[in-house]
Scaffold this active site. Structure first.
Site: not given
Ligand code: AG3
Length: 291
Positions: A137-138, A155
């Site tokens: 857990d971050g 992220d």
């Molecule tokens: N993190 C954010 C992605 C969000 C996309 N949302 C969606 N498709 N509903 C991406 C992680 C990549 N390392």
């Protein structure tokens, strides 16, 4: 027969990708993981039906979530990536020669493993000797590491399921504590088209905690709304005034794009505009009723 993967981005909006094959499918304790290959030979990582990253535009997202905070800090040596189990953000972090240690705190080992096997252009970074992987857990990790990191990058997934806690005021306070006294925090913050309220709330929360808080934008066509936002919160350095030029091999990020990303269209600027302070009681206001 044509096969299409569809992400229902909102109850009324969807994105469809024509799929050549399903490369990986697995249900972990945390989520449903899929790696797909599209007919145009692009790999796609999908978590719980939501597109996390595609070969079309992963470089935009990963460069922008990484180089903006890392070029804001004068010498990032110790960096934390919360989430990001695919390794794309880590790949960008490790492009900075100043970085000595980069910790990945990912809650779902399944994402790391699936990416290791099927997304080597992202996960190759996880083999780097400067990278340490912490499966867990971050949010707990930042709580247990006061004063440790020069930069924390969140992220995360969307603010649902396991990722929801990463949009909470508690997490932002813990991240503030986990940063050094000139540390920089950065997080993906969804699309202003669909998550305006969230963006406003998070920016207000962060302004209670950090002296410098700014939103910036990039275009990620595979994500809902395509126009994507990131929030940067900083203890000392301003991401526009203090940004350094670092020699980096990139496809989207440049020092000019860095500065331009903070120029917000009017409807986005309005989401994060500080509310004007309560105006003092005006002289014309009716006073207490006299005799
Ligand atoms: N993190 C954010 C992605 C969000 C996309 N949302 C969606 N498709 N509903 C991406 C992680 C990549 N390392």
């Amino acid at each position: 027969m044509e096969l299409w993967f569809t992400e229902k981005q909102t109850p009324g909006v969807a994105l469809s990708l024509k799929v050549a094959r399903t490369i990986h499918r697995e249900k972990t304790r945390y989520q449903d993981i899929a790696v797909l290959e599209t007919v145009d030979n692009r790999r796609v990582l999908v978590l719980d039906g939501y597109v996390m990253t595609t070969d079309l535009d992963e470089f935009v997202y990963h460069e922008m979530i990484t180089h903006v905070p890392l070029c804001t800090h004068p010498c990032p040596q110790k960096v934390l990536v919360v989430g990001g189990g695919d390794g794309g953000t880590m790949r960008e972090v490790l492009k900075h020669g100043s970085v000595e240690t980069a910790v990945l705190a990912e809650i779902d080992e399944g994402v790391i493993e699936a990416s290791r096997r099927h997304l080597p252009h992202l996960s190759g970074s996880l083999q780097d000797p400067r990278c340490r992987i912490m499966v867990g857990d971050g949010a707990e990790h930042v709580r247990s590491r006061p004063g440790e990191y020069d930069v924390i990058i969140c992220d995360s997934t969307d603010p649902v399921g396991a990722g929801a806690v990463l949009f909470s005021e508690d997490f932002y306070r813990a991240s503030h504590q986990s940063l050094t006294e000139d540390g920089v925090f950065c997080a993906q913050m969804e699309s202003p088209f669909f998550y305006g309220e969230l963006i406003g709330r998070v920016v207000r929360n962060l302004r209670q905690i950090f002296p410098i808080v700014r939103l910036y934008l990039a275009v990620v066509p595979s994500y809902p709304g395509a126009l994507w936002s990131f929030v940067l919160a900083s203890k000392k350095y301003d991401p526009v005034r203090d940004a350094r030029t670092v020699d980096l091999k990139t496809r989207y990020y440049t020092p000019e794009v860095h500065r331009a990303a903070f120029v917000l269209p009017k409807f986005v600027e309005e989401l994060v505009r500080p509310q004007s302070p309560q105006s003092p009681q005006s002289p014309q206001a009716p006073g207490p009723a006299g005799p």
